[in-house]
Design a protein around this motif. Structure first.
Motif, PDB file in Angstrom:
ATOM      1  N   VAL A  88      -1.997  -2.275  -0.171  1.00  0.00           N
ATOM      2  CA  VAL A  88      -1.763  -1.530  -1.410  1.00  0.00           C
ATOM      3  C   VAL A  88      -3.019  -1.553  -2.281  1.00  0.00           C
ATOM      4  O   VAL A  88      -2.971  -1.174  -3.448  1.00  0.00           O
ATOM      5  CB  VAL A  88      -0.563  -2.108  -2.203  1.00  0.00           C
ATOM      6  N   ASP A  89      -4.118  -1.985  -1.717  1.00  0.00           N
ATOM      7  CA  ASP A  89      -5.333  -2.239  -2.490  1.00  0.00           C
ATOM      8  C   ASP A  89      -6.281  -1.052  -2.541  1.00  0.00           C
ATOM      9  O   ASP A  89      -7.352  -1.137  -3.152  1.00  0.00           O
ATOM     10  CB  ASP A  89      -6.073  -3.458  -1.931  1.00  0.00           C
ATOM     11  N   GLN A  92      -3.609   4.196  -1.815  1.00  0.00           N
ATOM     12  CA  GLN A  92      -2.246   4.492  -1.375  1.00  0.00           C
ATOM     13  C   GLN A  92      -1.426   5.131  -2.508  1.00  0.00           C
ATOM     14  O   GLN A  92      -1.560   4.755  -3.670  1.00  0.00           O
ATOM     15  CB  GLN A  92      -1.534   3.217  -0.899  1.00  0.00           C
ATOM     16  N   ASP A  94       1.690   5.940  -4.911  1.00  0.00           N
ATOM     17  CA  ASP A  94       2.633   5.026  -5.571  1.00  0.00           C
ATOM     18  C   ASP A  94       3.913   4.872  -4.762  1.00  0.00           C
ATOM     19  O   ASP A  94       4.471   3.770  -4.666  1.00  0.00           O
ATOM     20  CB  ASP A  94       2.958   5.534  -6.975  1.00  0.00           C
ATOM     21  N   VAL A  97       3.364   2.484  -1.923  1.00  0.00           N
ATOM     22  CA  VAL A  97       3.267   1.124  -2.453  1.00  0.00           C
ATOM     23  C   VAL A  97       4.661   0.573  -2.742  1.00  0.00           C
ATOM     24  O   VAL A  97       4.986  -0.564  -2.370  1.00  0.00           O
ATOM     25  CB  VAL A  97       2.400   1.095  -3.726  1.00  0.00           C
ATOM     26  N   GLN A 100       6.447  -0.342   0.498  1.00  0.00           N
ATOM     27  CA  GLN A 100       5.936  -1.556   1.138  1.00  0.00           C
ATOM     28  C   GLN A 100       6.502  -2.815   0.483  1.00  0.00           C
ATOM     29  O   GLN A 100       6.965  -3.730   1.171  1.00  0.00           O
ATOM     30  CB  GLN A 100       4.406  -1.571   1.090  1.00  0.00           C
ATOM     31  N   ARG A 126      -2.804  -4.552  -6.047  1.00  0.00           N
ATOM     32  CA  ARG A 126      -2.856  -3.140  -6.440  1.00  0.00           C
ATOM     33  C   ARG A 126      -3.980  -2.962  -7.457  1.00  0.00           C
ATOM     34  O   ARG A 126      -3.759  -2.959  -8.672  1.00  0.00           O
ATOM     35  CB  ARG A 126      -1.512  -2.732  -7.043  1.00  0.00           C
TER      36      ARG A 126
END
Length: 310
Positions: A88-89, A92, A94, A97, A100, A126
């Motif tokens: 999620v870094d 990606q 929202d 995210v 996940q 994030r």
């Protein structure tokens, strides 16, 4: 991060899935002195990288958890070493995210029959949520802290007569244990004489870095290790653990490979990856997908077993 590791991450969602739910017992490495006390069993799983909406991977993770929990020596605690979700870094969406994190809660946390603790991996952060003028709010880690059931981005917990320290090694300005966290950690180490296990995503001490071909430039002038592969100030960490030798174990992930390093009274174990080659179906640099089983004794002795599944 080497080009080979980066290329794997860029092709994760299109890769084939070949890992099965079978578990193979690797040879046990025994470091225990205790012969009378009953051990406390811990399952250490790192770098699961559970992707969004991938039913096949989710089923494999479910099968692995069920297999571990149905063992005759089932664990009293699950320890997760970070990179629990796929990633999620980056850029990606929202929605992805959200999926996940939601699926980690539903597919893993809610499935466990015993407590769990976790640290934060670099791919669990994030960075899009980082607020420069409110850096100390660590909003980029808020979702991971909530989803993984963590009281804070770093914390301590006691289980089985041992104290576990879950530390945060990835900051906006690099891979390190920041000053506020270091001060807290040192103060906490001084408060007890219980045996301690430190859990970080990035290894504190490791030889796994030298498995990566990119670290050897072939110039005969030594190795070049990227700064994001280990927390900075390793000499200070060694000095701290020499001062507080109750730190018996340090567990980590991040590298997707396995090693054991003994320094002074502390053993450092890099635990490979549940996802192996990021669910690509092959081993990564000679290391198949695996998880670690630990037996912890009240006197501070311990043993560990690497379980490969392929």
């Amino acid at each position: 991060m080497s080009l080979i590791r980066r290329s794997f991450l860029q092709t994760l969602f299109g890769g084939s899935l070949a890992l099965t739910g079978g578990v193979t017992l690797a040879e046990e490495t025994n470091s225990t002195n205790s012969t009378t006390d009953s051990p406390f069993t811990v399952a250490f799983l790192t770098d699961t990288h559970q992707p969004a909406g991938n039913g096949e991977v989710m089923q494999k993770v479910e099968q692995l958890l069920d297999t571990i929990q149905s063992r005759e020596t089932s664990p009293g605690l699950f320890v997760f070493g970070g990179d629990n979700v796929m990633a999620v870094d980056g850029g990606q969406a929202d929605e992805q995210v959200d999926i996940q994190f939601q699926q980690w809660k539903e597919n893993v946390i809610d499935r466990l029959k015993v407590p769990s603790v976790s640290c934060i991996g670099n791919h669990d952060i994030r960075w899009k949520d980082h607020v420069k003028d409110q850096a100390e709010s660590y909003l980029e880690k808020k979702r991971a802290v909530e989803t993984f059931g963590m009281p804070s981005r770093y914390y301590a917990a006691e289980h089985g007569g041992w104290q576990f320290f879950l530390l945060d090694t990835f900051q906006h300005n690099g891979c390190e244990i920041d000053d506020a966290q270091w001060k807290w950690f040192e103060e906490e180490l001084a408060k007890s004489d219980k045996p301690a296990c430190v859990v970080t995503h990035a290894p504190l001490m490791s030889v796994t870095h030298f498995y990566e071909p990119s670290t050897d430039k072939g110039l005969g002038k030594g190795y070049v290790v990227p700064s994001g592969w280990s927390a900075h100030k390793l000499a200070d960490i060694r000095k701290l653990f020499r001062k507080y030798p109750r730190v018996k174990l340090c567990l980590s992930g991040h590298m997707h490979t396995v090693d054991r390093v003994d320094v002074d009274d502390t053993t450092y174990i890099c635990g490979g990856a549940v996802s192996g080659n990021w669910w690509g179906g092959k081993e990564y640099l000679g290391c198949p997908a695996c998880w670690m089983e630990l037996k912890l004794y009240p006197d501070g002795s311990w043993s560990h077993t690497r379980h490969e599944w392929s």
